[in-house]
Design an enzyme around this catalytic site. Structure first.
Site, PDB file in Angstrom:
ATOM      1  N   SER A   1     -35.397  74.373   0.296  1.00  0.00           N
ATOM      2  CA  SER A   1     -36.275  73.908   1.329  1.00  0.00           C
ATOM      3  C   SER A   1     -35.962  72.511   0.133  1.00  0.00           C
ATOM      4  O   SER A   1     -35.346  72.424  -0.479  1.00  0.00           O
ATOM      5  CB  SER A   1     -37.550  74.051   1.282  1.00  0.00           C
TER       6      SER A   1
ATOM      7  N   ASP B   1     -31.448  78.732  10.773  1.00  0.00           N
ATOM      8  CA  ASP B   1     -32.682  77.684  10.361  1.00  0.00           C
ATOM      9  C   ASP B   1     -32.726  76.195  11.056  1.00  0.00           C
ATOM     10  O   ASP B   1     -31.628  75.392  11.321  1.00  0.00           O
ATOM     11  CB  ASP B   1     -32.263  77.033   9.287  1.00  0.00           C
TER      12      ASP B   1
ATOM     13  N   HIS C   1     -34.267  80.052   7.166  1.00  0.00           N
ATOM     14  CA  HIS C   1     -34.325  79.085   6.133  1.00  0.00           C
ATOM     15  C   HIS C   1     -34.292  79.542   4.712  1.00  0.00           C
ATOM     16  O   HIS C   1     -34.396  78.529   4.355  1.00  0.00           O
ATOM     17  CB  HIS C   1     -36.119  78.184   6.278  1.00  0.00           C
TER      18      HIS C   1
END
Length: 475
Positions: free
Chosen positions: A182, A400, A452
């Site tokens: 991320s 995601d 994610h």
């Protein structure tokens, strides 16, 4: 590339001076038992602090877990959770680390832990680092040092590696990779480049840097968000009519819309109204309605995590800090609260040797981090590292909606490297686990049927992917 201004040489000298000062500190603590885990730990865990900055005014907390295979020959990974401001403990206990919190409704007792059979520490040594300052149990000794930014985080991460290896000379020869997910997509390539610069300048100790790996990484903050709408259309989440209207009225710019472009604003509002009903990390999982703790990553949606907590103090001690949340929801984020209950227990803090009086309230993602985004596009760092021969793994959970796989493919394509091995499936147990391609710059891209944070949503597939790449250089 010159971030601070002036010549490239002056910039490099400044980075090296900040990143590789001569001071060192004492080694960490070996942890044999953890509150909430029954019996002795079946892996080697160490926690500790490394002081960074000119006067070590920033104290970075880490969790180091030795490989369960061959620790002195297996690779060494510096792992960053993202956020910015999300703790390495989250990765230890929910992502690619060796532990898992048992999803049992909270009743006021200490949350319990069990083993993750698909931990990456089965085959690698991993340092889970609380970076930047203010994350997890990392803290500053001065008010000035409590603020950070992308470049400063990169310098601190680089300095951490250098000092940690001085404390642990048995790992100096291990292949080093920097990794994360991320928002770590921003500071991982920065840290990697600073380490590379130090190697070229022959700074000691010599670091055996081999490359880096990133999952669903934020890379270009100016454009990443523009791929959510094409992704939603490709996944059948919005109608053809709405998508065509968005294309016609917005021209591909969906996040920073001209306030005078009423048609685009209206279409975008319609889209986000529907999109907001999805779980922000995985479109197939239950969403978190009215959840004050909703979402691990601040970069996916702005959340005031402090609403979870009642910061009461009793006799100056850290007791009853958290107002209990009735955890019965199916939503994944509700279970993350167990980690907050656990990390704010005095017995836990004593067990992992957290310094008293340094962090009042531990949050898995810091709600009020003093942080400035000053590296909104790190594509150039990837290009630079490619010229140095480092290999990289960039993977994307294909469900995601926060950092869609097509946004990652877009910046990789912009690097304009030739394809060595074209798009093809990769497999686990005779089933397609995702798709992969390899480029001439040593970069491998892989999709995984997950969300994610891939090691959390598809743990077995993630371990297989990681093992393939570490051992073979491709997936």
């Amino acid at each position: 590339m010159c971030i601070y201004g002036g010549s490239t040489l002056l910039y490099l000298l400044l980075v090296l001076e900040l990143c590789f000062p001569p001071a060192t500190v004492a080694a960490g603590f070996a942890i044999k038992h953890l509150p909430g885990y029954e019996g002795p730990l079946p892996f080697e865990l160490q926690t500790g602090y490394i002081g960074v900055g000119e006067t070590e005014e920033v104290q970075l907390f880490y969790y180091f877990i030795k490989s369960e295979s061959n620790p002195y020959t297996d690779p060494l990974i510096l792992w960053l959770t993202g956020g910015p401001g999300c703790s390495g403990l989250w990765s230890v206990a929910y992502d690619n680390g060796p532990l898992r919190f048992n999803n049992v409704e909270y009743n006021g007792s200490l949350p319990t832990l069990s083993l993750n059979p698909f931990a990456w520490t089965k085959i690698a040594n991993i340092i889970f680092l609380d970076l930047p300052v203010g994350t997890g149990f990392s803290y500053a000794t001065t008010i000035r040092a409590n603020t950070s930014d992308d470049i400063q985080a990169g310098i601190h991460g680089c300095e951490f590696v250098q000092k940690w290896l001085k404390e642990h000379p048995n790992f100096i020869s291990n292949a080093l990779y920097v990794g994360g997910e991320s928002y770590a997509g921003i500071f991982v390539p920065i840290i990697t480049q600073f380490i590379s610069d130090g190697i070229e300048a022959r700074i000691t100790p010599w670091i055996n840097l081999k490359g880096y790996l990133l999952g669903n990484p934020m890379t270009n903050l100016n454009t990443d968000g523009n791929y959510q709408i094409p992704y939603a259309h490709g996944m059948g989440l919005i109608s053809d009519d709405l998508y065509k209207s968005l294309e016609r009225h917005c021209g591909g710019e969906y996040r920073n819309v001209d306030p005078n472009n009423f048609d685009c604003l209206q279409d975008a509002a319609t889209f986000y109204q529907w999109y907001s009903k999805l779980y922000k990390s995985h479109i197939l999982e239950p969403a978190c309605p009215d959840d004050p703790a909703s979402k691990l990553e601040p970069v996916c949606n702005d959340v005031d995590y402090s609403k979870l907590f009642d910061q009461r103090r009793a006799l100056g001690q850290l007791t009853n800090l958290i107002t209990p949340l009735h955890i019965t929801e199916k939503c994944r984020d509700h279970w993350y609260t167990l980690m907050s209950y656990w990390a704010n227990e005095l017995t836990v803090r004593d067990a992992i040797h957290v310094r008293k009086g340094t962090v009042d309230l531990w949050e898995y993602c810091h709600s009020n981090l003093s942080y400035t985004v000053n590296a909104k596009d790190v594509t150039s760092y990837h290009a630079y590292l490619s010229t140095k021969g480092y290999r990289s793994l960039i993977y994307s959970g294909d469900h995601d909606p926060c950092v869609p796989s097509i946004s990652t493919q877009a910046w990789i394509k912009a690097l304009n490297y030739s394809i060595v091995d074209d798009w093809k499936p990769w497999w686990t147990d005779d089933q397609v686990a995702g798709y992969t391609m390899t480029y001439s710059n040593g970069m491998t891209f892989a999709t995984v049927k997950g969300g994610h944070t891939v090691p959390e949503s598809a743990p077995y597939q993630a371990l297989v992917m990681f093992a393939k790449w570490i051992q073979n250089g491709h997936v």
